[in-house]
Design a protein around this motif. Structure first.
Motif, PDB file in Angstrom:
ATOM      1  N   LEU A  87       0.831  -1.205   0.000  1.00 24.31           N
ATOM      2  CA  LEU A  87       0.000   0.000   0.000  1.00 24.31           C
ATOM      3  C   LEU A  87       0.863   1.251   0.000  1.00 24.31           C
ATOM      4  O   LEU A  87       0.561   2.238  -0.691  1.00 24.31           O
ATOM      5  N   MET A  88       1.932   1.214   0.762  1.00 25.87           N
ATOM      6  CA  MET A  88       2.850   2.351   0.811  1.00 25.87           C
ATOM      7  C   MET A  88       3.489   2.585  -0.555  1.00 25.87           C
ATOM      8  O   MET A  88       3.543   3.732  -1.046  1.00 25.87           O
ATOM      9  N   TYR A  93       3.629   5.585  -5.798  1.00 25.23           N
ATOM     10  CA  TYR A  93       3.559   5.586  -7.261  1.00 25.23           C
ATOM     11  C   TYR A  93       2.585   6.634  -7.780  1.00 25.23           C
ATOM     12  O   TYR A  93       2.716   7.104  -8.922  1.00 25.23           O
ATOM     13  N   THR A  94       1.576   6.987  -6.988  1.00 22.34           N
ATOM     14  CA  THR A  94       0.646   8.032  -7.429  1.00 22.34           C
ATOM     15  C   THR A  94       1.333   9.396  -7.456  1.00 22.34           C
ATOM     16  O   THR A  94       0.896  10.295  -8.165  1.00 22.34           O
ATOM     17  N   PRO A  98       6.308   4.857 -11.718  1.00 21.50           N
ATOM     18  CA  PRO A  98       7.469   4.263 -12.394  1.00 21.50           C
ATOM     19  C   PRO A  98       7.277   4.256 -13.908  1.00 21.50           C
ATOM     20  O   PRO A  98       6.248   3.812 -14.419  1.00 21.50           O
ATOM     21  N   GLY A  99       8.262   4.797 -14.627  1.00 21.08           N
ATOM     22  CA  GLY A  99       8.170   4.833 -16.087  1.00 21.08           C
ATOM     23  C   GLY A  99       8.318   3.457 -16.702  1.00 21.08           C
ATOM     24  O   GLY A  99       7.758   3.177 -17.758  1.00 21.08           O
ATOM     25  N   ILE A 216       6.904  -6.402  -8.575  1.00 22.81           N
ATOM     26  CA  ILE A 216       5.507  -6.799  -8.803  1.00 22.81           C
ATOM     27  C   ILE A 216       4.577  -5.602  -8.713  1.00 22.81           C
ATOM     28  O   ILE A 216       3.672  -5.427  -9.533  1.00 22.81           O
ATOM     29  N   SER A 217       4.788  -4.746  -7.708  1.00 21.50           N
ATOM     30  CA  SER A 217       3.914  -3.582  -7.544  1.00 21.50           C
ATOM     31  C   SER A 217       4.036  -2.619  -8.724  1.00 21.50           C
ATOM     32  O   SER A 217       3.027  -2.069  -9.190  1.00 21.50           O
ATOM     33  N   ALA A 218       5.251  -2.409  -9.218  1.00 24.01           N
ATOM     34  CA  ALA A 218       5.436  -1.514 -10.367  1.00 24.01           C
ATOM     35  C   ALA A 218       4.766  -2.092 -11.610  1.00 24.01           C
ATOM     36  O   ALA A 218       4.123  -1.367 -12.384  1.00 24.01           O
TER      37      ALA A 218
END
Length: 227
Positions: A87-88, A93-94, A98-99, A216-218
């Motif tokens: 979540l952090m 990312y908002t 990440p490009g 994974i999050s990106a």
């Protein structure tokens, strides 16, 4: 946006928790169980019982049994932690998306530095039966070190002037200059070789966890953006 953050964090946290549990089950947990055999051995065998008295288990306290109980308990704890960290990351990312997916590795390395590497420079991972300073003092130092490292890295990486970057470098070393709280007597029931293995296993396991969490999050965040 809230739905995007929640979905990214949920799936990332689940996969990250499963990976962490797998690594811990095959690498970290056996070392802990081995150390517990020294902790639960007869008191007469050990010379350092007084130094490690704070770490003795209450005979009436519930502990998960080896096997499915311990794995299930570990998985549940890892899931809560992994989703929270995910979540952090998704929230960050908002602010700075990440490009490319591989940029998530950099965010993962930053998370590892903040929550694992920097705090363990003063408070290394401990096996059962290891003497330690007061818990509240260690928690305060750990939280301060993590916060200082996060602020320092942000200033060093994103600061637009050399003064900000210099301030970040100073903030980075302050907790270590102050020093982590230490016990009056350093003692451990487990052999030194086992302690060394545990420290390496803990560091490498957490590094793999954070790199996977960042990657994974990106990937999920960019995938939801493209959709």
């Amino acid at each position: 946006m809230i739905k995007r953050i929640a979905q990214t964090a949920g799936f990332t946290g689940l996969l990250g928790a499963l990976l962490l549990t797998l690594l811990q089950s095959f690498w970290v947990a056996p070392l802990i169980q081995q150390a517990e055999t020294y902790e639960k051995a007869p008191a007469a065998v050990h010379e350092h019982n007084e130094a490690v008295a704070a770490h003795e288990h209450d005979a009436e306290a519930w502990e998960p049994e080896d096997g499915w109980q311990r794995v299930l308990s570990t998985t549940g704890g890892n899931l809560v932690v992994a989703v929270g960290f995910a979540l952090m990351l998704a929230g960050l990312y908002t602010l700075r998306a990440p490009g490319r997916t591989r940029e998530g590795l950099l965010w993962g390395l930053a998370g590892y530095a903040v929550f694992c590497l920097a705090p363990t420079l003063g408070l290394p991972p401990e096996l059962p039966g290891t003497a330690a300073a007061d818990l509240s003092q260690r928690q305060i130092w750990w939280a301060g070190t993590a916060a200082s490292t996060a602020v320092a890295l942000a200033l060093i990486v994103f600061g637009r002037s050399w003064l900000l970057k210099l301030a970040g470098a100073v903030i980075l070393v302050i907790p270590h200059w102050v020093g982590a709280p230490q016990p009056e007597v350093h003692a451990s029931l487990a052999p030194e070789a086992l302690e060394s293995q545990f420290k390496w296993a803990s560091q490498l396991t957490n590094a793999a966890f954070w790199l996977a969490l960042g990657l994974i999050s990106a990937w999920l965040f960019r995938r939801k953006e493209a959709a």
